[in-house]
Scaffold this motif. Sequence first.
Motif, PDB file in Angstrom:
ATOM      1  N   GLN A 188       0.796  -1.221   0.000  1.00 45.93           N
ATOM      2  CA  GLN A 188       0.000   0.000   0.000  1.00 45.93           C
ATOM      3  C   GLN A 188       0.833   1.276   0.000  1.00 45.93           C
ATOM      4  O   GLN A 188       0.275   2.375  -0.152  1.00 45.93           O
ATOM      5  N   THR A 189       2.148   1.170   0.195  1.00 45.76           N
ATOM      6  CA  THR A 189       2.984   2.368   0.231  1.00 45.76           C
ATOM      7  C   THR A 189       4.074   2.265  -0.832  1.00 45.76           C
ATOM      8  O   THR A 189       4.522   1.166  -1.175  1.00 45.76           O
ATOM      9  N   GLU A 190       4.485   3.390  -1.348  1.00 47.23           N
ATOM     10  CA  GLU A 190       5.454   3.423  -2.442  1.00 47.23           C
ATOM     11  C   GLU A 190       6.751   2.716  -2.056  1.00 47.23           C
ATOM     12  O   GLU A 190       7.396   3.055  -1.073  1.00 47.23           O
ATOM     13  N   GLY A 191       7.094   1.704  -2.835  1.00 49.92           N
ATOM     14  CA  GLY A 191       8.317   0.958  -2.575  1.00 49.92           C
ATOM     15  C   GLY A 191       8.306   0.182  -1.277  1.00 49.92           C
ATOM     16  O   GLY A 191       9.349  -0.316  -0.831  1.00 49.92           O
ATOM     17  N   GLY A 192       7.130   0.064  -0.649  1.00 46.20           N
ATOM     18  CA  GLY A 192       7.046  -0.631   0.634  1.00 46.20           C
ATOM     19  C   GLY A 192       7.622   0.150   1.787  1.00 46.20           C
ATOM     20  O   GLY A 192       7.792  -0.379   2.894  1.00 46.20           O
ATOM     21  N   ALA A 193       7.901   1.442   1.574  1.00 44.45           N
ATOM     22  CA  ALA A 193       8.618   2.236   2.572  1.00 44.45           C
ATOM     23  C   ALA A 193       7.809   2.508   3.831  1.00 44.45           C
ATOM     24  O   ALA A 193       8.367   2.924   4.847  1.00 44.45           O
ATOM     25  N   GLY A 194       6.497   2.267   3.798  1.00 45.40           N
ATOM     26  CA  GLY A 194       5.683   2.483   4.989  1.00 45.40           C
ATOM     27  C   GLY A 194       6.102   1.640   6.166  1.00 45.40           C
ATOM     28  O   GLY A 194       5.840   1.997   7.324  1.00 45.40           O
ATOM     29  N   ASN A 195       6.764   0.512   5.892  1.00 49.31           N
ATOM     30  CA  ASN A 195       7.221  -0.334   6.997  1.00 49.31           C
ATOM     31  C   ASN A 195       8.349   0.295   7.799  1.00 49.31           C
ATOM     32  O   ASN A 195       8.720  -0.230   8.850  1.00 49.31           O
ATOM     33  N   PHE A 196       8.886   1.430   7.342  1.00 47.75           N
ATOM     34  CA  PHE A 196       9.847   2.177   8.148  1.00 47.75           C
ATOM     35  C   PHE A 196       9.192   2.656   9.436  1.00 47.75           C
ATOM     36  O   PHE A 196       9.861   2.834  10.458  1.00 47.75           O
ATOM     37  N   ARG A 197       7.856   2.855   9.402  1.00 48.43           N
ATOM     38  CA  ARG A 197       7.140   3.414  10.552  1.00 48.43           C
ATOM     39  C   ARG A 197       6.385   2.358  11.361  1.00 48.43           C
ATOM     40  O   ARG A 197       5.512   2.693  12.156  1.00 48.43           O
ATOM     41  N   PHE A 198       6.719   1.085  11.150  1.00 45.27           N
ATOM     42  CA  PHE A 198       6.040   0.012  11.892  1.00 45.27           C
ATOM     43  C   PHE A 198       7.021  -1.094  12.242  1.00 45.27           C
ATOM     44  O   PHE A 198       7.906  -1.428  11.444  1.00 45.27           O
TER      45      PHE A 198
END
Length: 382
Positions: free
Chosen positions: A138-148
């Motif tokens: 759901q986030t560009e390049g999967g980068a949202g997992n930086f915040r989880f």
Amino acid sequence: MKIRAITMGISLQSPQVQEKIRQAADFNHQIKSFLAQQGYEVQTTRIATNPWCEYLPGLSPPEIVSEVQKIEQICQSLDVSFFNIGYADSPEQIAIIPEINSNTSIIYCSSKIGSLATGIDLPNTRESAQVIKRISQQTEGGAGNFRFCAWANCPAGIPFFPASYHEGNASFALGLECSDLVMQAFSQSSNLTEAENNLKSIFVEEVSKLDELCQRVAEKFAIEYRGIDSSLAPSLDKTESIAFAYESLGLGKFGQPGTLAISAIITRVLQSLPVKLCGYSGLMLPVCEDVGLAQRANEQTYNLTDLLLYSAVCGCGLDTVPIPGKITVEKIEAILLDMASLALKLDKPLSARLFPIPGKQAGEITEFNSPYLVDCRIFNVE
């Protein structure tokens, strides 16, 4: 040595939280100014709360997302760039995290998948694996997992994100960036005994000074001082890479034999400092936040299993580890179970921040568009 984070912990009771956030932001500004006057570079100031389910009770998932967005707007109006809403502790709560993540930009959070009191929570672990997968999609390049991240056995008061959460009265804690001190100590050492002695001498001197200043801050502003997380946060500066500091001892490249022994030495020193310690207080090895670690990952001198092995004697677990985008939820779950098992067996705080990279396979290079991350080869987890 730099201060990576001043993290203010506050307890919220309702979504009407603007005044408490303003007070926390003001305090962070004051302590940053005070420490800057003493010659310290403060990279970030942050705010962490009690678990969000405590101050957003009885709401539907869309309502929760909406309230968190309002909190983010308050933060942005106060120039707060890092805000952690604590952890989720049930499958139903954890399942909301991808929507929170994709609808915010400065909000961090985590999931609790195990504790000494209750053991490993299998439903939470499964849902956390699904969340990691969904955020990557759901986030560009999967980068949202930086915040989880998902964690086991982590205490309140960790100043580093995303595992940070708060309990009790307002307090502050510091996270350090001090891999330069390791490079300094090791480059002056001819053997492991000398390396450990030099490292302890340098750290005791430098961290004790900062601890004394924090005690003064606590008295001056009448606020609780939670302590210093002595963990070695990474540096994007090649001259301060923790991997290259290891290699200055002459035992080979990071990941080769001797890496585990050096990890144990560093951790032993960090956990024996005569100051008020908090959080992980161990060795961080975040693959995509350290130039040297990324370079050795490209050369495949170590793998994900090696990182788990090093966690047994050192740091915070699996951090910013890139993995194939097509990885199954079951495989992610298995990785989380291994991490949690180590945390509970060894009674230490561990977390996992994994980056499935959409459209990329093991061996390919990431393409992050982030000032906080270094590109490197994607790990094989088969």
